[in-house]
Design a protein around this motif. Structure first.
Motif, mmCIF file in Angstrom:
data_model
loop_
_atom_site.group_PDB
_atom_site.id
_atom_site.type_symbol
_atom_site.label_atom_id
_atom_site.label_comp_id
_atom_site.label_asym_id
_atom_site.label_seq_id
_atom_site.Cartn_x
_atom_site.Cartn_y
_atom_site.Cartn_z
ATOM 1 N N GLY A 1 0.802 -1.216 0.000
ATOM 2 C CA GLY A 1 0.000 0.000 0.000
ATOM 3 C C GLY A 1 0.836 1.268 0.000
ATOM 4 N N PRO A 2 1.077 1.843 1.193
ATOM 5 C CA PRO A 2 1.791 3.121 1.263
ATOM 6 C C PRO A 2 3.179 3.092 0.643
ATOM 7 C CG PRO A 2 0.714 2.648 3.350
ATOM 8 C CD PRO A 2 0.548 1.418 2.502
ATOM 9 N N ALA A 3 3.932 1.996 0.830
ATOM 10 C CA ALA A 3 5.297 1.963 0.295
ATOM 11 C C ALA A 3 5.287 2.029 -1.228
ATOM 12 C CB ALA A 3 6.027 0.699 0.771
ATOM 13 N N GLN A 4 4.411 1.241 -1.867
ATOM 14 C CA GLN A 4 4.312 1.286 -3.326
ATOM 15 C C GLN A 4 3.841 2.655 -3.791
ATOM 16 O OE1 GLN A 4 5.301 -0.880 -5.386
ATOM 17 N NE2 GLN A 4 5.388 -2.857 -4.386
ATOM 18 N N ALA A 5 2.860 3.205 -3.055
ATOM 19 C CA ALA A 5 2.349 4.530 -3.426
ATOM 20 C C ALA A 5 3.445 5.583 -3.332
ATOM 21 C CB ALA A 5 1.171 4.899 -2.524
ATOM 22 N N MET A 6 4.243 5.512 -2.263
ATOM 23 C CA MET A 6 5.331 6.487 -2.094
ATOM 24 C C MET A 6 6.354 6.362 -3.225
ATOM 25 S SD MET A 6 4.722 8.421 0.442
ATOM 26 C CE MET A 6 3.696 8.505 1.905
ATOM 27 N N ALA A 7 6.671 5.122 -3.613
ATOM 28 C CA ALA A 7 7.619 4.935 -4.713
ATOM 29 C C ALA A 7 7.068 5.540 -5.997
ATOM 30 C CB ALA A 7 7.898 3.443 -4.903
ATOM 31 N N ASN A 8 5.766 5.358 -6.230
ATOM 32 C CA ASN A 8 5.137 5.928 -7.423
ATOM 33 C C ASN A 8 5.105 7.449 -7.343
ATOM 34 O OD1 ASN A 8 3.871 5.673 -9.946
ATOM 35 N ND2 ASN A 8 1.863 5.898 -9.013
ATOM 36 N N ILE A 9 4.893 7.979 -6.130
ATOM 37 C CA ILE A 9 4.883 9.435 -5.936
ATOM 38 C C ILE A 9 6.244 10.031 -6.285
ATOM 39 C CG2 ILE A 9 4.812 11.220 -4.149
ATOM 40 C CD1 ILE A 9 2.553 9.555 -2.835
ATOM 41 N N VAL A 10 7.311 9.351 -5.838
ATOM 42 C CA VAL A 10 8.672 9.824 -6.157
ATOM 43 C C VAL A 10 8.876 9.848 -7.666
ATOM 44 C CG1 VAL A 10 11.118 9.265 -5.963
ATOM 45 C CG2 VAL A 10 9.649 9.067 -3.970
ATOM 46 N N PHE A 11 8.412 8.775 -8.353
ATOM 47 C CA PHE A 11 8.563 8.706 -9.805
ATOM 48 C C PHE A 11 7.790 9.832 -10.490
ATOM 49 C CE2 PHE A 11 9.104 7.006 -13.932
ATOM 50 C CZ PHE A 11 7.873 7.071 -14.572
ATOM 51 N N ARG A 12 6.523 10.036 -10.049
ATOM 52 C CA ARG A 12 5.715 11.089 -10.665
ATOM 53 C C ARG A 12 6.298 12.472 -10.382
ATOM 54 N NH1 ARG A 12 0.680 8.847 -12.125
ATOM 55 N NH2 ARG A 12 0.251 10.794 -13.211
ATOM 56 N N ALA A 13 6.883 12.650 -9.204
ATOM 57 C CA ALA A 13 7.521 13.922 -8.879
ATOM 58 C C ALA A 13 8.698 14.194 -9.820
ATOM 59 C CB ALA A 13 7.994 13.925 -7.425
ATOM 60 N N GLU A 14 9.445 13.134 -10.145
ATOM 61 C CA GLU A 14 10.558 13.290 -11.081
ATOM 62 C C GLU A 14 10.033 13.669 -12.475
ATOM 63 O OE1 GLU A 14 13.539 10.019 -8.968
ATOM 64 O OE2 GLU A 14 12.516 9.554 -10.837
ATOM 65 N N VAL A 15 8.908 13.074 -12.850
ATOM 66 C CA VAL A 15 8.296 13.432 -14.145
ATOM 67 C C VAL A 15 7.905 14.903 -14.150
ATOM 68 C CG1 VAL A 15 6.302 13.044 -15.635
ATOM 69 C CG2 VAL A 15 7.492 11.098 -14.607
ATOM 70 N N CYS A 16 7.323 15.360 -13.047
ATOM 71 C CA CYS A 16 6.939 16.778 -12.951
ATOM 72 C C CYS A 16 8.156 17.690 -13.070
ATOM 73 C CB CYS A 16 6.217 17.034 -11.630
ATOM 74 S SG CYS A 16 4.572 16.284 -11.538
ATOM 75 N N ARG B 1 -3.064 11.477 -1.256
ATOM 76 C CA ARG B 1 -4.267 11.270 -0.440
ATOM 77 C C ARG B 1 -4.555 9.791 -0.240
ATOM 78 N NH1 ARG B 1 -8.122 15.796 -3.393
ATOM 79 N NH2 ARG B 1 -7.345 17.618 -2.254
ATOM 80 N N VAL B 2 -4.387 9.006 -1.312
ATOM 81 C CA VAL B 2 -4.629 7.563 -1.203
ATOM 82 C C VAL B 2 -3.638 6.932 -0.228
ATOM 83 C CG1 VAL B 2 -4.546 5.379 -2.460
ATOM 84 C CG2 VAL B 2 -5.652 7.370 -3.492
ATOM 85 N N ALA B 3 -2.358 7.313 -0.348
ATOM 86 C CA ALA B 3 -1.339 6.766 0.553
ATOM 87 C C ALA B 3 -1.633 7.139 1.999
ATOM 88 C CB ALA B 3 0.052 7.275 0.148
ATOM 89 N N LYS C 1 -5.614 3.749 7.748
ATOM 90 C CA LYS C 1 -6.334 2.490 7.945
ATOM 91 C C LYS C 1 -5.465 1.489 8.701
ATOM 92 C CE LYS C 1 -8.443 -1.380 5.500
ATOM 93 N NZ LYS C 1 -7.551 -2.356 6.174
ATOM 94 N N ILE C 2 -4.182 1.397 8.319
ATOM 95 C CA ILE C 2 -3.271 0.475 9.000
ATOM 96 C C ILE C 2 -3.118 0.876 10.459
ATOM 97 C CG2 ILE C 2 -0.879 -0.326 9.093
ATOM 98 C CD1 ILE C 2 -0.829 -0.025 6.025
ATOM 99 N N ILE C 3 -2.969 2.185 10.721
ATOM 100 C CA ILE C 3 -2.839 2.674 12.097
ATOM 101 C C ILE C 3 -4.099 2.351 12.894
ATOM 102 C CG2 ILE C 3 -2.663 4.759 13.517
ATOM 103 C CD1 ILE C 3 -0.898 5.950 11.304
ATOM 104 N N PHE C 4 -5.272 2.529 12.263
ATOM 105 C CA PHE C 4 -6.535 2.256 12.965
ATOM 106 C C PHE C 4 -6.628 0.785 13.342
ATOM 107 C CE2 PHE C 4 -10.823 3.106 14.235
ATOM 108 C CZ PHE C 4 -11.502 1.914 13.974
ATOM 109 N N ASP C 5 -6.215 -0.114 12.402
ATOM 110 C CA ASP C 5 -6.268 -1.539 12.694
ATOM 111 C C ASP C 5 -5.348 -1.915 13.841
ATOM 112 O OD1 ASP C 5 -6.703 -2.542 9.219
ATOM 113 O OD2 ASP C 5 -8.152 -1.944 10.758
ATOM 114 N N LEU C 6 -4.197 -1.242 13.936
ATOM 115 C CA LEU C 6 -3.258 -1.548 15.010
ATOM 116 C C LEU C 6 -3.750 -1.019 16.355
ATOM 117 C CD1 LEU C 6 0.155 -0.831 13.254
ATOM 118 C CD2 LEU C 6 -0.762 -3.045 13.917
ATOM 119 N N ARG C 7 -4.176 0.221 16.379
ATOM 120 C CA ARG C 7 -4.668 0.830 17.622
ATOM 121 C C ARG C 7 -5.501 2.048 17.256
ATOM 122 N NH1 ARG C 7 -4.893 0.282 23.447
ATOM 123 N NH2 ARG C 7 -5.516 2.344 24.170
ATOM 124 N N PRO C 8 -6.827 1.892 17.248
ATOM 125 C CA PRO C 8 -7.675 3.018 16.847
ATOM 126 C C PRO C 8 -7.478 4.242 17.736
ATOM 127 C CG PRO C 8 -8.926 0.971 17.003
ATOM 128 C CD PRO C 8 -7.586 0.710 17.597
#
Length: 377
Positions: free
Chosen positions: A189-204, A227-229, A235-242
């Motif tokens: 989830g977040p890790a893949q999204a962050m990697a994609n964000i870095v790539f898109r930032a480089e494109v920008c 926002r998705v990340a 959601k992960i934080i909520f599952d661990l400890r709301p």
């Protein structure tokens, strides 16, 4: 003789722990190497796929060009008196050059397709290796945690070792599986999204000076990905400890869990609060929440229900909760002694709270879980 046996057992366990720890390190090294190689091969697959798509386009264009040149050659050959010797020679040379270029492009296409297929097979094999190594690391970690945590029990309570093994191993295995689940959710989830964000930032960065309009569109997409990340991380934080459990209390947190359950599974929830709602001691709130949460997880995974009811009753000396569904249920009598780890965990939590837990279920008639916890006066 008894002391000697304990010392020998202690030595055996310590030796086993050392051997397993060494094996875990070796398996983890294999896992890391395989994962790194898998990522490299994945990048190669993406590159080869792009090159293959490019050469396929090139072959299509060359085939069109070759057909045009052959038509031109046929026209010149049929009407050779209307054309000069230079025109005829040029038509033959053009056709020959295009055909040669087309043959080379087709050969390149074949080579790229073969490389792509080989890399995809290798990537699949590496994925299998990584998954197996990851599973082995989790299992070995469970064994290590069990041996380390149970060492005192092994030395002081040898006679109760078997019972401790069964439940202790389940606890550690569940902990390891939970860590693995969280790690996988973060990675996928977040890790893949962050990697994609870095790539898109480089494109920008590359587009900002050449194509402002496209750069703005990329930035809009980038903002949505952030926002998705952020939503997945919450959601992960909520599952661990709301957070709402500490800030707002038991009832608002249960309402949020039920809303999520409805969105995710389509099961319609109904919650009813009786008595005067109030904040409880922290350990009681988290204990009750985990019991209700596990009950709702069972409803979602196993019951095939369409409705679930949650009732919480606040009284001066006791708080009670009921979780009931209209699912397929099970035979409570046949399930004795064969409970899942989730139900065993619920019983352990209720024992820590000095409360009571009753489960009633019949095949085809749903399940009803009733929990009662005493409050300090």
């Amino acid at each position: 003789m008894k002391n000697l046996d304990v010392k020998v057992l202690d030595k055996i366990v310590k030796g086993t722990i050392a051997a397993v720890e060494k094996s875990k390190t070796q398996i983890f090294d294999i896992y890391e190497a395989a994962r790194a190689e898998m990522e490299k091969v994945r990048r190669d697959v993406d590159r080869i796929k792009q090159e293959t798509a490019d050469i396929i386009f090139k072959v299509d264009e060359l085939e069109k060009k070759e057909r045009r040149s052959r038509l031109r050659l046929m026209e010149v050959s049929r009407n050779f008196r209307q054309y000069t010797e230079s025109d005829i020679k040029g038509a033959y040379e053009d056709t020959s050059n295009v055909q040669l270029e087309l043959a080379m492009a087709r050969l390149q296409e074949q080579n790229l397709r073969r490389q792509r297929d080989d890399l995809e097979l290798r990537l699949k094999s590496l994925k299998d290796t990584v998954e197996k190594a990851e599973g082995l690391v989790s299992q070995v970690g469970a064994v290590l945690g069990y041996l380390g945590n149970q060492m005192g029990e092994v030395v002081t309570q040898i006679e109760s070792l078997q019972a401790s093994q069964i439940f202790g191993a389940k606890i550690i295995r569940a902990q390891e599986e939970e860590r693995r689940r969280v790690a996988r959710e973060i990675h996928d989830g977040p890790a893949q999204a962050m990697a994609n964000i870095v790539f898109r930032a480089e494109v920008c960065e590359r587009l900002i000076d050449t194509d402002i309009a496209r750069s703005k569109n990329e930035l809009k997409d980038l903002r949505e990905q952030v926002r998705v990340a952020l939503r997945e991380t919450r959601k992960i934080i909520f599952d661990l400890r709301p957070m709402t459990l500490d800030d707002l209390g038991l009832v608002p947190t249960i309402r949020r869990v039920l809303d999520t359950l409805k969105e995710r599974s389509g099961i319609f929830p109904e919650v009813k609060i009786m008595g005067e709602e109030k904040r409880l001691d922290s350990h009681i709130e988290i204990g009750l929440f985990r019991i209700i949460q596990e009950a709702l997880n069972n409803v979602e995974k196993h019951s095939q229900a369409s409705l679930v009811w949650v009732r919480i009753d606040f009284r001066p000396s006791v708080v009670s909760a009921v979780v009931e569904d209209d699912g397929r249920g099970f035979d409570s009598a046949e399930n004795i002694g064969n409970e899942s780890f989730g139900l065993m965990g619920m019983r352990e939590r209720i024992n820590l709270l000095s409360g009571e837990l009753n489960i009633k279920s019949e095949s085809g008639k749903g399940t009803r879980i009733f929990v009662t916890v005493p409050l300090k006066q």
